[in-house]
Design an enzyme around this catalytic site. Sequence first.
Site, PDB file in Angstrom:
ATOM      1  N   ARG A 297       0.826  -1.210   0.000  1.00  0.00           N
ATOM      2  CA  ARG A 297       0.000   0.000   0.000  1.00  0.00           C
ATOM      3  C   ARG A 297       0.862   1.262   0.000  1.00  0.00           C
ATOM      4  NH1 ARG A 297      -5.276  -2.259   3.535  1.00  0.00           N
ATOM      5  NH2 ARG A 297      -6.142  -3.283   1.696  1.00  0.00           N
ATOM      6  N   HIS A 438      -6.838  -0.210  -6.855  1.00  0.00           N
ATOM      7  CA  HIS A 438      -6.162  -1.470  -6.508  1.00  0.00           C
ATOM      8  C   HIS A 438      -5.511  -1.418  -5.116  1.00  0.00           C
ATOM      9  CE1 HIS A 438      -2.104  -0.351  -8.692  1.00  0.00           C
ATOM     10  NE2 HIS A 438      -2.565   0.634  -7.989  1.00  0.00           N
ATOM     11  N   GLU A 439      -5.200  -2.607  -4.595  1.00  0.00           N
ATOM     12  CA  GLU A 439      -4.679  -2.764  -3.229  1.00  0.00           C
ATOM     13  C   GLU A 439      -5.630  -2.189  -2.177  1.00  0.00           C
ATOM     14  OE1 GLU A 439      -2.190  -4.553  -2.406  1.00  0.00           O
ATOM     15  OE2 GLU A 439      -1.073  -4.779  -4.279  1.00  0.00           O
ATOM     16  N   GLY A 440      -6.927  -2.340  -2.398  1.00  0.00           N
ATOM     17  CA  GLY A 440      -7.919  -1.832  -1.441  1.00  0.00           C
ATOM     18  C   GLY A 440      -8.409  -0.464  -1.860  1.00  0.00           C
TER      19      GLY A 440
END
Lengths: 598, 598
Positions: A297, A438-440
């Site tokens: 993140r 992306h990535e949450g």
Amino acid sequence: MSLIVDRRDLDFVLFEMLGADRLADRARFAAYDRTAMGQILDTAQALAEDVFLPIAAQVDADEPKFVNGQVEQPAATGAALRAWAEAGFFGLAFDEAAGGLQAPWTLYTAATGMAVAANTPVTNYAFLTVAAANLLAAFGSDTLKAQYLPAMVEGRWFGTMCLSEPQAGSSLGDIRTMATDRGDGSHALKGSKMWISGGDQAITDNIVHMVLARLPDAQPGSKGISLFLVPKMRTDAAGQITGSNNIALAGLNHKMGQRATTNCLLNLGETGETIGWMIGQPGRGLEYMFHMMNEARIGVGHAAVMAGLAGYLHSADYARTRPQGRPAGERNPAAPQVPIIRHADVRRMLLAQKAAVEGAQALCLFCAGLVDDIETDPAARADAQALLGLLTPVVKSWPAEHCLEANKWAIQILGGYGYTRDYPLERLYRDNRLNHIHEGTFGIQGMDLLGRKIAGDGGAVLGRFVAMVQDTIAQARRHAGLGPDCDRLADALLALDRAVQALLGCADAERRTANATIFLDAFGHVVIGWIWLWQARLARGQLDNPATGEVDRLFYQGKLAACRHFTLTELPLAVARFAICGSLQSPALDSDPALFGG
Amino acid sequence: MSLIVDRRDLDFVLFEMLGADRLADRARFAAYDRTAMGQILDTAQALAEDVFLPIAAQVDADEPKFVNGQVEQPAATGAALRAWAEAGFFGLAFDEAAGGLQAPWTLYTAATGMAVAANTPVTNYAFLTVAAANLLAAFGSDTLKAQYLPAMVEGRWFGTMCLSEPQAGSSLGDIRTMATDRGDGSHALKGSKMWISGGDQAITDNIVHMVLARLPDAQPGSKGISLFLVPKMRTDAAGQITGSNNIALAGLNHKMGQRATTNCLLNLGETGETIGWMIGQPGRGLEYMFHMMNEARIGVGHAAVMAGLAGYLHSADYARTRPQGRPAGERNPAAPQVPIIRHADVRRMLLAQKAAVEGAQALCLFCAGLVDDIETDPAARADAQALLGLLTPVVKSWPAEHCLEANKWAIQILGGYGYTRDYPLERLYRDNRLNHIHEGTFGIQGMDLLGRKIAGDGGAVLGRFVAMVQDTIAQARRHAGLGPDCDRLADALLALDRAVQALLGCADAERRTANATIFLDAFGHVVIGWIWLWQARLARGQLDNPATGEVDRLFYQGKLAACRHFTLTELPLAVARFAICGSLQSPALDSDPALFGG
């Protein structure tokens, strides 16, 4: 002037602000004094400018194609990554024992940032390989590590993360890919994986996938998920490729940006047996993934910053050289036109970009320093871990929002030119839009911050962070001229406190988090405001020193201007947003889904 | 559910809010009762859905090419425009004497909006033709009108606006294209025109360019600019094409979005003589252009709204049908997934879009109504002209900012899918980004609002507008439940007043306008807040009526929710921004250009 990095600012953040040269005092990083760090940054800059930047427009226009079940893509992508690998950047932060160079994560972040600013989609292959290799290094068996890690650390084989499926994007607990024990320590995998960046490519002989899947008897939900290493190609004990592992490329997604990164739908076990090996213990797959998520993140946030930085540097360069219009008050239409940087509104758009990208870059490097502390400073580990947990949703989300906004301003400064593909701005803007997804997603980061990181411990870590900010304010108050900035940051802290008290006092979890995204944005402003006051305090100190030279004075005055811009024009918005959150009102929560038609 | 128009909302705005059916009481519009209007809207919707929407992705992917000095582009673009022309939409608002249908501008705006929502870049050719034809109709000689207007009104020949040059974008006073008297009432034109949308194409036999140029003895600056009609092809008195007029297509710009609209660099008089005819008087070219600019700027704002609307409708449709995650508080991972519209944060993103696009659409149609008043209501003309002047920078800019933001949220709701070209969201987002740039940038609109429209008359028109808003607040206060919305709009009016007092009291014009863009954004919030309170008041009235049916109740409740969302989460930001403007502080103005490096 480089169009991808401001080395003066990078040196300021690394050495004047964060004291990264002191990392060499730790045994693991003994080789990394300031000179060594500078050499690595020089190498990265040269590769970024000479190899990654010149091909960025080309690999965007000539996007990877799906031909006869395989990827076709420009050779330039692979060539750039091989140069990056040969210079050692894949293995920069890995243990020497694993073939790495054992550099601090801070240095790795700063160095790779230049390649990211030059060409995010090409660097993604390296970013994903490092993330997969980290996972393998942390949780894999010695056998698996021996077989796969060296090739990844050397950048000969790339890695991927296979989490999402068509029916399970944000909701990973719903994945269905099945892993069946083959009785020899391996598993047979069957299922579809969606949105797999680098899932197939025409660059490396093999690809090492980190795959989330379920054992047949696993419980439903996220606790039933295990992690498997699944290579694209099968290999023998010596690491030689022996044949296909039957991972079928079912198609490529065609994206708005980041086009040089393939994005794949993969079918496992459809055309034959797909074999994988479990990493770690059954049922702990998501836990392992989340162990690496902080770094991932930070990486996504950092990519957003780098797109913003490249846009800022490019638009500043344009503003200095593009003549258009005349100074305010000039009534003679025959007077020569002036560079547009002479117009206050253009400088406003530059300051807005500078405040966002330099502020967020410093935050990314601060967070990378926390990763180093967690790894190498036992006394600081627990606090660093907690603080990094609190800041991770911010470092993931704030740049995705505000450095995308910076790219919007960069386009605006170039006007019609900025909207064309003859300049990199529109590409940076397209590339950057992915980072909120992306990535949450943005929304998920807000829930994470408010639900887990703040409400989860009753506000304890938040309290420690606020004390750090108050300490920075107290130090800044000693410097003439920073009073208004201190006041505004203190105002924002007060508004934060009021909002948190109201939110923690609300027993209805759904109402508490209904405005979590708004809260996350406002909290990010406090964090960036803190970074700016920290930088302004240092700048003020250098300006008060008569020995500071003229060029440095301009640099430090730029810091004061950006700090003032941020505290004056941005922090009041955070105060307003905290009040909204603290009101616990949410017309969205109170709206019936039927109000939206359909 | 249509993906390009919410007819229930359009009817609400046109008939319940603006009383557009009463336009039929005016002689010019006698044919346009509510039934006739509905039929025209039906026709536009059918063409938009059946002809414009299905080709939108194709004409984006297959962008126009520059081949041997000519344009190649997909046949679908021309086919759609011919269908539009055959249905009479080019001439919808023109005089019957000119071959038009003499419909109200309000109806023209509403009807064309559907095609714009479906496919902005294709409709641009029609939009530009109507703008050029309007200019010709208003200021051209009878001879020129007889020769060119019918073909434009019928959509057989398209029109363009040739303003910018490579060295003169926002600074039109610096154009250099020269027009030399040929002694027979015509002029020979020589120069380069840049950013010419529709400047060449493979659709119509002829193109009628409206070109700004200078006479050899013209004074410098904007007062030395005249307007010329310059056809692509020369014609005889009967309108038959006789040969080339030597306008060379030097190249096409390759844009981020709006790709189906060619954007050209044209060289006039380079390969032979380019002949044109002056429109109106020498030296008044810019004045004529600005006479038509209100309509053009409403058109740009409206295009931003329509991109926002298409994104909103698409993402709402997706949110109703995409299952992902579980309701808050559901602890059973085996429980079925729910449509994402059940998550409060998704509804927040929908409400944010609804508030922006429905609010801004109503503003566009209100402004179109002012255009009708100016043309057909002598008693209201002066006030309507002044009010439209005040609102034009808002209607141009606010949607470009906030309906682009709406597109960002629409992408976010679809997650990874929204970032792919399999869905229209990323295209709408790319298309929409242009709207802050053309027809006067965001920054220029801010200067226009604060410098000319507010400071220019000492705040007199602004005062009349504020009185209208106060009247709406007073009416809304009679309805239970709207008190908090009234209070917040009143707070914003107070903050506006404080800012304006401070700004008008500042003698330094450069400082006064240094934050003009921020002021414009905040003022736009007041305008949209007023629109929402107006709509909420009407909705409340209908909900208080027991005869209102269930389906309508949902519609009106949606209006109340969007109003509450806007007043609660957006108006406080405007209050904060007004305070920034009123402080007269501008770190950007105070920053030396050297602070930005270089």
